[in-house]
Design a protein around this motif. Structure first.
Motif, short mmCIF file in Angstrom:
data_model
loop_
_atom_site.label_atom_id
_atom_site.label_comp_id
_atom_site.label_asym_id
_atom_site.label_seq_id
_atom_site.Cartn_x
_atom_site.Cartn_y
_atom_site.Cartn_z
N UNK A 258 0.95 -1.07 -0.24
CA UNK A 258 0.37 0.16 -0.26
C UNK A 258 0.60 1.34 0.11
N UNK A 259 2.02 1.05 0.39
CA UNK A 259 2.88 2.27 0.37
C UNK A 259 2.72 2.96 1.43
N UNK A 260 2.12 2.84 2.44
CA UNK A 260 1.59 3.48 3.00
C UNK A 260 2.26 3.86 5.54
N UNK A 261 2.80 2.14 4.87
CA UNK A 261 3.17 2.18 6.57
C UNK A 261 5.43 1.95 5.84
N UNK A 262 6.31 2.20 6.96
CA UNK A 262 7.76 2.46 5.97
C UNK A 262 7.89 0.73 7.03
N UNK A 263 8.95 0.22 6.01
CA UNK A 263 9.29 -0.93 5.66
C UNK A 263 10.34 -1.10 6.55
N UNK A 264 10.79 -2.08 7.22
CA UNK A 264 12.06 -2.29 8.36
C UNK A 264 12.56 -3.79 8.47
N UNK A 265 13.89 -3.86 8.64
CA UNK A 265 14.08 -4.65 8.87
C UNK A 265 15.26 -4.73 9.99
N UNK A 266 16.64 -5.70 9.82
CA UNK A 266 17.44 -5.65 11.38
C UNK A 266 19.22 -6.26 10.69
N UNK A 267 19.85 -6.09 11.35
CA UNK A 267 21.48 -6.50 10.66
C UNK A 267 21.53 -7.38 12.06
N UNK A 268 22.41 -8.40 11.16
CA UNK A 268 23.09 -9.72 11.48
C UNK A 268 24.05 -9.87 11.56
N UNK A 269 24.90 -9.36 12.74
CA UNK A 269 25.93 -10.27 12.97
C UNK A 269 26.53 -11.48 13.16
N UNK A 270 27.63 -11.78 11.94
CA UNK A 270 27.79 -13.18 12.68
C UNK A 270 29.17 -13.09 12.37
N UNK A 271 29.39 -14.20 13.08
CA UNK A 271 31.14 -14.52 13.37
C UNK A 271 31.92 -16.09 12.59
N UNK A 272 32.84 -16.21 11.74
CA UNK A 272 32.77 -17.22 11.21
C UNK A 272 34.37 -18.07 11.52
N UNK A 273 34.39 -18.76 11.73
CA UNK A 273 35.58 -19.87 11.84
C UNK A 273 36.36 -19.51 13.76
N UNK A 274 36.31 -18.72 14.37
CA UNK A 274 36.38 -18.49 15.71
C UNK A 274 35.40 -17.11 15.95
N UNK A 275 35.62 -17.50 17.42
CA UNK A 275 34.77 -15.92 17.81
C UNK A 275 34.92 -15.17 18.01
N UNK A 276 34.72 -13.52 17.77
CA UNK A 276 34.97 -12.75 18.39
C UNK A 276 34.35 -12.06 19.87
N UNK A 277 35.15 -10.86 19.54
CA UNK A 277 34.85 -10.57 21.38
C UNK A 277 34.43 -8.98 21.39
N UNK A 278 33.62 -8.67 22.04
CA UNK A 278 33.63 -6.88 21.80
C UNK A 278 33.15 -6.44 23.40
N UNK A 279 33.32 -5.19 23.74
CA UNK A 279 32.68 -5.01 24.30
C UNK A 279 31.64 -3.66 24.27
N UNK A 280 31.47 -3.48 23.61
CA UNK A 280 29.80 -2.82 23.20
C UNK A 280 29.34 -2.98 21.66
N UNK A 281 28.31 -1.88 21.19
CA UNK A 281 28.11 -2.54 20.04
C UNK A 281 26.79 -1.01 20.10
N UNK A 282 27.17 -0.10 19.11
CA UNK A 282 25.70 1.30 18.22
C UNK A 282 25.86 0.96 17.57
N UNK A 283 24.76 1.45 16.95
CA UNK A 283 24.08 1.47 15.69
C UNK A 283 23.71 2.66 15.52
N UNK A 284 24.14 3.95 14.57
CA UNK A 284 24.00 4.78 13.84
C UNK A 284 23.41 5.30 12.48
N UNK A 285 22.38 6.38 12.42
CA UNK A 285 22.14 6.49 11.09
C UNK A 285 22.76 7.95 10.21
N UNK A 286 23.48 7.72 9.00
CA UNK A 286 23.98 9.50 8.82
C UNK A 286 22.80 10.20 8.25
N UNK A 287 21.44 9.77 8.25
CA UNK A 287 20.60 10.60 7.53
C UNK A 287 19.67 10.90 9.05
#
Lengths: 671, 347
Positions: A258-287
């Protein structure tokens, strides 16, 4: 004195030719009775002599006294000790209580257990207990210390987030704006990791890479297939922050008919071969400035800096839609989360027997009121006026089923303040289920069925002893009869009887007992019979030897020539001389029977209808094995084993003395 | 010549004794409820066919009312039936004797190791038993004798008293209690030693460590036994007149002890050592069961638990034979070692 005097008095001689007269040949003591003088020393009997020699041996007397003490204690405990030892009605709630002799907190034999490395909730100032009870902790033993926890926990903040290979970390759902040409919804984002690193888990040797995916969600809420945005990203551990710029889009038509509702989605982070570690994560938009102000949607909450602060399922957390989540498995988790641990001493007795709170129905309360135990008033709505609740009698009891249990009435302070209905009332009482009127102590602890070990071990010891005594008594009788007949008769009868003994003596005892038990059941009588089949051999051999030793003695011959019957010879002359040795060997057979019974019970071939020391040890051993050898449960096997060993040691001490006392000429031969 | 005659007599007697014991054992074992073999129909069929071959069962394509209820019924794919009947015990006994004496065929296992030859199974289970027993023997005999000698030489001194008390305590603690405590302390609590017999795939170090607990548990009893025996015999020898004579001849204490007392004291001890060498073949069922040692003692317990009749019978035979053999060795070696005992002498 006159009796024994020899008198020779020549009187008026009627002289014969050879100088003797008939007067010389008269009986001079015809009218006197001649006896030996009684011995002047104190007389003694065979038995008294044995006792006198036995008493001289101090260690044996000690062993005998210890043996007596053990039996007295066992009878006392078995009859008068409170506590359940009835195998047919186990009380599992009382199971595996540690041995307790002193008051809790003494530090030794006090019925407590040490618990270590429990998570500590710094907000409430209490350990995180799981199934344990707060009240049962000895508060002065509580020691806290800092540590890290390798999973997410509500009791710690910080640490790393770890994404194992092939696991997915999912961002919150984002809503995107329509592109200028109206063809697709799109957005420019940057994803920032704090202290992205790897290699903390040394079981992985390869260098990890990771990829970021985008997953659209259409208007019906269904997810669309994943689209790989970037892959093969490597990790630079020198950077404090790693930022990845991303542009995602969702096809406008597909996303929104209908074009009325905005589309949605999400990001997925996936590790390969070995585990990855981090202390924090944040997501920001340029717009839009996701992390800044001025945004009137929920994007502020999008700034998730610590994954491990989220709940596992997230169900009850407000704003769940804005949390990072993980794919189904536990492969995304916290790592080295700083937490506080604590060690403490725990009193399971308090948990089991201590005060606990139950809800009581109005009916139960009314019963108590009718019985005159308590009194209360109801207000106009039929609700109890808490302030009016008073205890009238000190002898309160609660009726559960057919039994009365002691109860202590306590009115919790919090109850009056809350709104009440006549559904349930909180009353605390001493745990009523076991029928104790005060906090019990189990000196040997309790077993897996909640049975009191001291009482159980006492009963077991008495039964073990009973088996030992019964078997040796039967073997004594059989052996005596067989041995004396064989020994007394001698010759061909003896030869034939000896061959029977030869055959029997080579049958392995274990084989006979096993076969008997398997054929006719694990009961007391079968076991006794089986033990007796080969048990009498040694008594018989000994009796036979004794008969061979004494039957050719002169005094037996004398008796025989005076016409004594076989029975008289056996029972009056031969047997009494050898009996001491034979009885001693029978007494010394008791411990070996106890030992055999315990060994067989341990193999699962023991008695099933009664409790013996062997069956107790066997049951407890299997409990410990089931618990993976938990050292806390060692007491289960220590106490019955010590009692068994003590019993055998007593026999050992006492038996040596008895042997020496009965048979003084072999003294020191094998002591 | 007299000696040879006595040995032969003794062997013949042992053979007869063994024969009688095994007959009794066979009857008692066969009275037991037999376990149904584990596994699918094919495996069961081959087990029962094997029993038929051994002569314990008979099979028939017809239902035979005079043989009682069939133990097992096989229905082939084409619908033909085969009934398996247990034969009377004495018939089985005859067949068993024939199998054992003519073909050395002890039958096959029903559940422990289905359809394996029983004697091969026993052969496979001997090595672990022998390894444990040989090491136990090598540890216990020298230690026991040494402690006994030491104790006897220091008779009624503190050393002797300490050793005697320890020996008394250890002899009174049942071996299964001892091994349980060892497992709990060194296995579970301290984690120094394996808590069960290591698999054959384990490293050599682990397998060596796995020997420690069973050997210790087995050795303590033997050490104490030997200590008592040696101490008693040596004390008797030390207080004898010939030792006094040796000393008056001018021998030193050491010389007299080694050359006279010890030699004489060893006469009754050596036979028991020889008998124990025979006993190496027989595993302690209880220790093997607790420590999961795959030896013949454990096989015995396993066969009882699973009611594997053929295995049980063969294992019991092994134990009986070992007992008989040890008895013969004991008797004969007494005679050979001690010239005062004349073998075969009438009492």
């Amino acid at each position: 004195m006159e009796n024994n005097e020899f008198s020779f008095a020549p009187q008026t001689p009627a002289v014969a030719a050879d100088g003797f007269t008939s007067e010389d040949f008269k009986f001079v003591q015809l009218d006197k009775s001649i006896h030996d003088q009684r011995f002047q020393g104190r007389s003694t009997t065979y038995l008294r002599d044995i006792v006198r020699r036995f008493v001289k041996n101090k260690t044996s007397v000690f062993g005998f006294c210890l043996f007596g003490l053990l039996i007295l204690l066992a009878i006392g405990f078995a009859l008068f000790l409170p506590g359940n030892a009835d195998k047919t009605s186990p009380t599992p709630a009382e199971k595996q209580l540690p041995p307790k002799l002193f008051a809790a907190g003494t530090g030794f034999w006090d019925g407590t257990r040490k618990y270590e490395e429990y998570l500590f909730d710094t907000e409430t100032g209490q350990p995180v207990l799981g199934s344990l009870e707060q009240d049962a902790i000895l508060q002065d033993t509580l020691v806290t210390y800092a540590g890290t926890y390798d999973s997410e926990t509500p009791y710690g903040h910080g640490g790393y987030v770890v994404i194992d290979p092939s696991a997915q970390l999912r961002s919150p759902v984002l809503e995107m704006s329509l592109a200028d040409d109206g063809s697709a919804y799109q957005g420019e984002y940057s994803l920032t990791f704090d202290h992205l690193t790897y290699g903390l888990d040394t079981s992985y040797t390869s260098t990890p890479t990771y990829a970021i995916w985008f997953q659209g969600i259409d208007n019906s809420g269904a997810t669309m297939s994943n689209v790989q945005l970037v892959s093969g990203l490597t990790i630079d551990t020198s950077l404090e922050q790693t930022t990845v710029d991303l542009s995602a889009y969702v096809d406008a038509i597909q996303a929104n008919a209908s074009g009325e509702l905005p589309a949605r989605g999400r990001f997925i982070v996936q590790a390969a071969d070995a585990p990855i570690f981090f202390e924090g994560i944040s997501l920001s938009s340029s717009e839009v400035d996701w992390s800044g102000t001025g945004i009137d949607d929920a994007s502020d909450d999008l700034m998730i800096t610590r994954y491990n602060e989220t709940s596992d399922t997230g169900d009850d957390i407000e704003g769940y839609e804005n949390w990072w989540t993980r794919s189904s498995s536990q492969s995304v988790h916290g790592y080295r989360v700083p937490v506080t641990y604590c060690d403490f001493t725990y009193d399971p007795y308090e948990e089991v027997y201590g005060i606990s709170t139950v809800s009581m129905t109005p009916g139960t309360l009314n019963d108590l009121k009718t019985r005159g135990a308590i009194d209360y008033q109801l207000d106009e709505d039929g609700v109890i006026i808490i302030d009016s609740l008073v205890e009238l009698s000190e002898e309160n009891y609660l009726i559960i089923g057919d039994s009365e249990y002691p109860m202590e009435l306590k009115i919790s302070s919090g109850i009056a303040g809350t709104t009440w209905t006549l559904e349930a009332y909180q009353i605390t009482y001493k745990n009523p289920t076991f029928g104790y009127t005060s906090m019990p102590i189990h000196i040997f602890g309790t077993d897996v069925n909640g049975l009191d070990m001291l009482k159980l071990v006492s009963i077991g010891m008495l039964y073990s002893l009973l088996i030992g005594i019964a078997v040796s008594a039967i073997c004594f009788l059989i052996g005596l009869a067989w041995g004396s007949f064989s020994g007394y008769q001698g010759g061909l009868v003896d030869l034939g009887m000896e061959r029977v003994v030869d055959v029997l003596s080579y049958i392995p005892g274990m084989v006979v007992i096993t076969l008997f038990i398997l054929n006719w059941g694990h009961t007391f009588w079968v076991f006794m019979l089986a033990m007796c089949v080969t048990g009498w051999i040694s008594t018989s051999a000994l009796t036979r030897t004794q008969f061979y030793r004494f039957k050719r003695r002169e005094y037996v011959l004398a008796s025989r020539s005076l016409g004594a019957s076989d029975g008289r010879l056996i029972y009056r002359h031969i047997l009494p001389n050898g009996l001491g040795t034979i009885i001693t060997s029978s007494v010394l057979m008791i411990p070996s029977v106890i030992y055999s019974e315990a060994s067989l019970a341990y193999l699962g071939l023991g008695l099933q209808d009664i409790t013996s020391l062997g069956t107790i040890i066997q049951n407890n051993q299997s409990t410990i094995t089931t618990a993976g050898g938990n050292p806390d449960l060692t007491y289960l096997i220590i106490f019955p084993s010590v009692v068994l060993a003590l019993l055998l040691i007593c026999f050992e001490l006492f038996g040596q003395g008895l042997r020496d006392a009965v048979n003084p000429n072999t003294k020191g031969m094998d002591d | 010549m007299g000696k040879l005659k006595y040995v032969l007599e003794r062997l013949l007697l042992a053979f007869i004794t063994g024969f009688i014991i095994l007959t009794i054992t066979f009857i008692l074992v066969k009275l037991l409820p037999e376990a149904k073999p584990a596994g699918d129909v094919g495996a069961q069929l081959s087990y029962y066919n094997n029993q038929v071959r051994l002569g314990y069962y008979t099979s028939s394509p017809f239902f035979m009312a005079d043989l009682g209820d069939p133990t097992w019924t096989y229905t082939a794919d084409d619908g033909t039936m085969m009934y398996f009947y247990k034969l009377p015990i004495m018939t089985q006994y005859g067949n068993w004797l024939r199998n054992v004496f003519t073909k050395w065929d002890w039958g096959t296992s029903s559940s422990i190791d289905r359809n394996r030859d029983v004697f091969i199974m026993i052969g496979e289970r001997l090595p672990p038993t022998i390894v444990v027993n040989v090491i136990t023997f090598a540890l216990a005999v020298p230690l026991g004798i040494a402690l006994g000698i030491w104790s006897a030489l220091k008779r009624n001194k503190p050393t002797d008293r300490v050793i005697s008390v320890l020996v008394m305590v250890f002899i009174s603690i049942p071996s299964f209690v001892f091994i349980s405590l060892l497992i709990i302390i060194f296995g579970y609590t301290l984690n120094w030693l394996p808590v069960r017999w290591p698999a054959t795939t384990a490293t050599l170090g682990t397998r060596a460590a796995g020997l420690v607990i069973p050997v210790l548990a087995g050795a303590f009893g033997s050490i104490c036994g030997y200590e008592r025996l040696v101490r008693g015999e040596l004390i008797e020898a030390l207080s004898s007149d010939y030792l006094l004579l040796a000393r008056t001849k001018g021998l030193t204490k050491g010389q007299s002890v080694v050359r006279h007392a010890l030699r004489n004291a060893m006469v009754p001890i050596l036979p028991s050592i020889l008998a124990q060498i025979v006993g190496i073949l027989g595993g302690s069922a209880i220790l093997e069961q607790i420590y999961s040692i795959p030896g013949i003692g454990q096989l015995f317990i396993l066969s009882i638990k699973t009611m594997d009749i053929n295995v049980m019978l063969a294992d019991m035979t092994v134990f009986t034979m070992i007992g008989l053999l040890a008895g013969i060795v004991l008797d004969l070696s007494y005679g050979f070692l001690d010239p005062r005992i004349r073998m075969g002498e009438r009492k």
